[in-house]
Write a protein that holds these residues in place. Structure first.
Motif, PDB file in Angstrom:
ATOM      1  N   VAL A  58      31.195  34.151  36.882  1.00  0.00           N
ATOM      2  CA  VAL A  58      30.155  33.237  36.417  1.00  0.00           C
ATOM      3  C   VAL A  58      29.470  33.787  35.172  1.00  0.00           C
ATOM      4  CG1 VAL A  58      27.901  32.228  37.003  1.00  0.00           C
ATOM      5  CG2 VAL A  58      29.742  32.199  38.677  1.00  0.00           C
ATOM      6  N   ASP A  59      29.066  35.065  35.236  1.00  0.00           N
ATOM      7  CA  ASP A  59      28.312  35.665  34.129  1.00  0.00           C
ATOM      8  C   ASP A  59      29.217  36.216  33.034  1.00  0.00           C
ATOM      9  OD1 ASP A  59      26.110  35.145  35.682  1.00  0.00           O
ATOM     10  OD2 ASP A  59      25.861  37.218  36.356  1.00  0.00           O
ATOM     11  N   GLY A  60      30.409  36.637  33.399  1.00  0.00           N
ATOM     12  CA  GLY A  60      31.298  37.266  32.432  1.00  0.00           C
ATOM     13  C   GLY A  60      30.862  38.684  32.084  1.00  0.00           C
ATOM     14  N   ASP A  61      29.952  39.257  32.876  1.00  0.00           N
ATOM     15  CA  ASP A  61      29.425  40.607  32.626  1.00  0.00           C
ATOM     16  C   ASP A  61      30.410  41.647  33.166  1.00  0.00           C
ATOM     17  OD1 ASP A  61      27.914  42.844  32.173  1.00  0.00           O
ATOM     18  OD2 ASP A  61      26.267  42.282  33.510  1.00  0.00           O
ATOM     19  N   GLU A  62      30.856  42.552  32.284  1.00  0.00           N
ATOM     20  CA  GLU A  62      31.839  43.579  32.640  1.00  0.00           C
ATOM     21  C   GLU A  62      31.305  44.597  33.651  1.00  0.00           C
ATOM     22  OE1 GLU A  62      35.135  44.143  31.728  1.00  0.00           O
ATOM     23  OE2 GLU A  62      35.043  42.113  30.931  1.00  0.00           O
ATOM     24  N   SER A  63      29.997  44.739  33.742  1.00  0.00           N
ATOM     25  CA  SER A  63      29.434  45.724  34.682  1.00  0.00           C
ATOM     26  C   SER A  63      29.788  45.359  36.124  1.00  0.00           C
ATOM     27  CB  SER A  63      27.919  45.832  34.525  1.00  0.00           C
ATOM     28  OG  SER A  63      27.284  44.627  34.892  1.00  0.00           O
ATOM     29  N   HIS A  64      29.898  44.073  36.396  1.00  0.00           N
ATOM     30  CA  HIS A  64      30.286  43.640  37.735  1.00  0.00           C
ATOM     31  C   HIS A  64      31.731  44.038  38.027  1.00  0.00           C
ATOM     32  CE1 HIS A  64      26.598  41.430  38.325  1.00  0.00           C
ATOM     33  NE2 HIS A  64      26.798  40.759  37.184  1.00  0.00           N
ATOM     34  N   LYS A  65      32.576  43.925  37.022  1.00  0.00           N
ATOM     35  CA  LYS A  65      33.983  44.283  37.187  1.00  0.00           C
ATOM     36  C   LYS A  65      34.127  45.785  37.416  1.00  0.00           C
ATOM     37  CE  LYS A  65      38.487  43.778  35.032  1.00  0.00           C
ATOM     38  NZ  LYS A  65      39.226  43.349  33.843  1.00  0.00           N
ATOM     39  N   ASN A  66      33.310  46.581  36.730  1.00  0.00           N
ATOM     40  CA  ASN A  66      33.384  48.039  36.886  1.00  0.00           C
ATOM     41  C   ASN A  66      32.984  48.495  38.285  1.00  0.00           C
ATOM     42  OD1 ASN A  66      34.201  48.228  34.215  1.00  0.00           O
ATOM     43  ND2 ASN A  66      32.108  48.521  33.462  1.00  0.00           N
ATOM     44  N   ASN A  67      32.145  47.730  38.964  1.00  0.00           N
ATOM     45  CA  ASN A  67      31.733  48.081  40.327  1.00  0.00           C
ATOM     46  C   ASN A  67      32.893  47.975  41.324  1.00  0.00           C
ATOM     47  OD1 ASN A  67      29.112  48.542  39.490  1.00  0.00           O
ATOM     48  ND2 ASN A  67      28.431  46.462  39.986  1.00  0.00           N
ATOM     49  N   PHE A  68      33.884  47.140  40.997  1.00  0.00           N
ATOM     50  CA  PHE A  68      35.025  46.954  41.890  1.00  0.00           C
ATOM     51  C   PHE A  68      35.713  48.268  42.214  1.00  0.00           C
ATOM     52  CE2 PHE A  68      36.100  42.450  40.095  1.00  0.00           C
ATOM     53  CZ  PHE A  68      34.957  41.948  40.668  1.00  0.00           C
ATOM     54  N   GLU A  69      35.986  49.026  41.186  1.00  0.00           N
ATOM     55  CA  GLU A  69      36.796  50.239  41.354  1.00  0.00           C
ATOM     56  C   GLU A  69      36.143  51.236  42.315  1.00  0.00           C
ATOM     57  OE1 GLU A  69      37.753  51.811  37.519  1.00  0.00           O
ATOM     58  OE2 GLU A  69      38.712  49.961  36.871  1.00  0.00           O
ATOM     59  N   SER A  70      34.846  51.444  42.185  1.00  0.00           N
ATOM     60  CA  SER A  70      34.186  52.391  43.089  1.00  0.00           C
ATOM     61  C   SER A  70      34.177  51.863  44.518  1.00  0.00           C
ATOM     62  CB  SER A  70      32.765  52.696  42.620  1.00  0.00           C
ATOM     63  OG  SER A  70      31.946  51.549  42.707  1.00  0.00           O
ATOM     64  N   MET A  71      34.005  50.561  44.670  1.00  0.00           N
ATOM     65  CA  MET A  71      34.013  49.974  46.013  1.00  0.00           C
ATOM     66  C   MET A  71      35.409  50.032  46.631  1.00  0.00           C
ATOM     67  SD  MET A  71      31.491  46.741  45.779  1.00  0.00           S
ATOM     68  CE  MET A  71      30.519  46.673  44.293  1.00  0.00           C
ATOM     69  N   ILE A  72      36.414  49.811  45.822  1.00  0.00           N
ATOM     70  CA  ILE A  72      37.799  49.899  46.317  1.00  0.00           C
ATOM     71  C   ILE A  72      38.099  51.322  46.755  1.00  0.00           C
ATOM     72  CG2 ILE A  72      40.224  49.768  45.618  1.00  0.00           C
ATOM     73  CD1 ILE A  72      39.417  47.304  43.916  1.00  0.00           C
ATOM     74  N   ALA A  73      37.631  52.299  45.999  1.00  0.00           N
ATOM     75  CA  ALA A  73      37.821  53.703  46.374  1.00  0.00           C
ATOM     76  C   ALA A  73      37.111  54.000  47.698  1.00  0.00           C
ATOM     77  CB  ALA A  73      37.306  54.627  45.279  1.00  0.00           C
ATOM     78  N   ASP A  74      35.914  53.452  47.877  1.00  0.00           N
ATOM     79  CA  ASP A  74      35.181  53.640  49.130  1.00  0.00           C
ATOM     80  C   ASP A  74      35.925  52.998  50.308  1.00  0.00           C
ATOM     81  OD1 ASP A  74      33.195  55.012  47.794  1.00  0.00           O
ATOM     82  OD2 ASP A  74      31.814  53.297  47.695  1.00  0.00           O
ATOM     83  N   ILE A  75      36.504  51.838  50.070  1.00  0.00           N
ATOM     84  CA  ILE A  75      37.281  51.164  51.128  1.00  0.00           C
ATOM     85  C   ILE A  75      38.480  52.019  51.516  1.00  0.00           C
ATOM     86  CG2 ILE A  75      38.806  49.196  51.602  1.00  0.00           C
ATOM     87  CD1 ILE A  75      36.800  47.461  50.026  1.00  0.00           C
ATOM     88  N   ASN A  76      39.177  52.546  50.509  1.00  0.00           N
ATOM     89  CA  ASN A  76      40.344  53.380  50.795  1.00  0.00           C
ATOM     90  C   ASN A  76      39.963  54.636  51.575  1.00  0.00           C
ATOM     91  OD1 ASN A  76      42.137  51.593  49.616  1.00  0.00           O
ATOM     92  ND2 ASN A  76      41.982  52.563  47.607  1.00  0.00           N
ATOM     93  N   LYS A  77      38.819  55.255  51.221  1.00  0.00           N
ATOM     94  CA  LYS A  77      38.347  56.427  51.961  1.00  0.00           C
ATOM     95  C   LYS A  77      38.042  56.060  53.411  1.00  0.00           C
ATOM     96  CE  LYS A  77      36.256  58.753  48.002  1.00  0.00           C
ATOM     97  NZ  LYS A  77      34.984  59.122  47.357  1.00  0.00           N
ATOM     98  N   SER A  78      37.401  54.929  53.596  1.00  0.00           N
ATOM     99  CA  SER A  78      37.070  54.480  54.955  1.00  0.00           C
ATOM    100  C   SER A  78      38.332  54.200  55.764  1.00  0.00           C
ATOM    101  CB  SER A  78      36.192  53.232  54.916  1.00  0.00           C
ATOM    102  OG  SER A  78      34.909  53.545  54.445  1.00  0.00           O
TER     103      SER A  78
END
Length: 136
Positions: A58-78
């Motif tokens: 919706v916003d097109g803000d890249e900061s939201h996209k950058n949050n994906f990677e850290s969350m994906i890493a957290d999911i993989n750790k879990s």
């Protein structure tokens, strides 16, 4: 005397088996609780990723996209932790089963010892009676 020894042996074996099952159950419940917590954490991360993706589209803000990677890493750790905890549950169950088998084997061995001692005592009593009755 053998009857009391057998009863004592069975009671001790039953107590030890029950104790082993209780300990196993307690450890498994603790590990399952940790797994549940990690799964809830993963569920929340999936939800957060969905929100971040929506905001990104919706916003097109890249900061939201950058949050994906850290969350994906957290999911993989879990997920790795969940697999490790599930392996620990299997180990706890295997060890507890082995402990109960050892308890049963020890109880069976003790029961055989008691039975052999009773048979020997009966044989000695019979020999003593025979010697007492023997006139020559």
């Amino acid at each position: 005397m053998g009857f009391l020894d057998n009863a004592k042996n069975k009671a001790k074996s039953t107590f030890n088996t029950t104790s082993s099952k209780y300990d196993e159950s307690k450890q498994v419940r603790a590990l399952e609780s940790q797994i549940k917590d990690e799964r809830n954490k993963v569920r929340e991360l999936y939800e957060t990723i969905g929100k971040e993706y929506y905001r990104y589209t919706v916003d097109g803000d890249e900061s939201h996209k950058n949050n994906f990677e850290s969350m994906i890493a957290d999911i993989n750790k879990s997920r790795e932790l969940i697999e490790e905890l599930e392996g620990q549950i299997e180990d706890v169950r295997a060890k507890a089963k082995e402990d109960r088998e050892n308890i049963k084997a020890e109880a069976d061995a003790r029961a055989r010892e008691i039975q052999e001692a009773d048979e020997q005592a009966r044989a000695e009593k019979k020999a003593a009676e025979k010697e007492k009755d023997d006139l020559f």
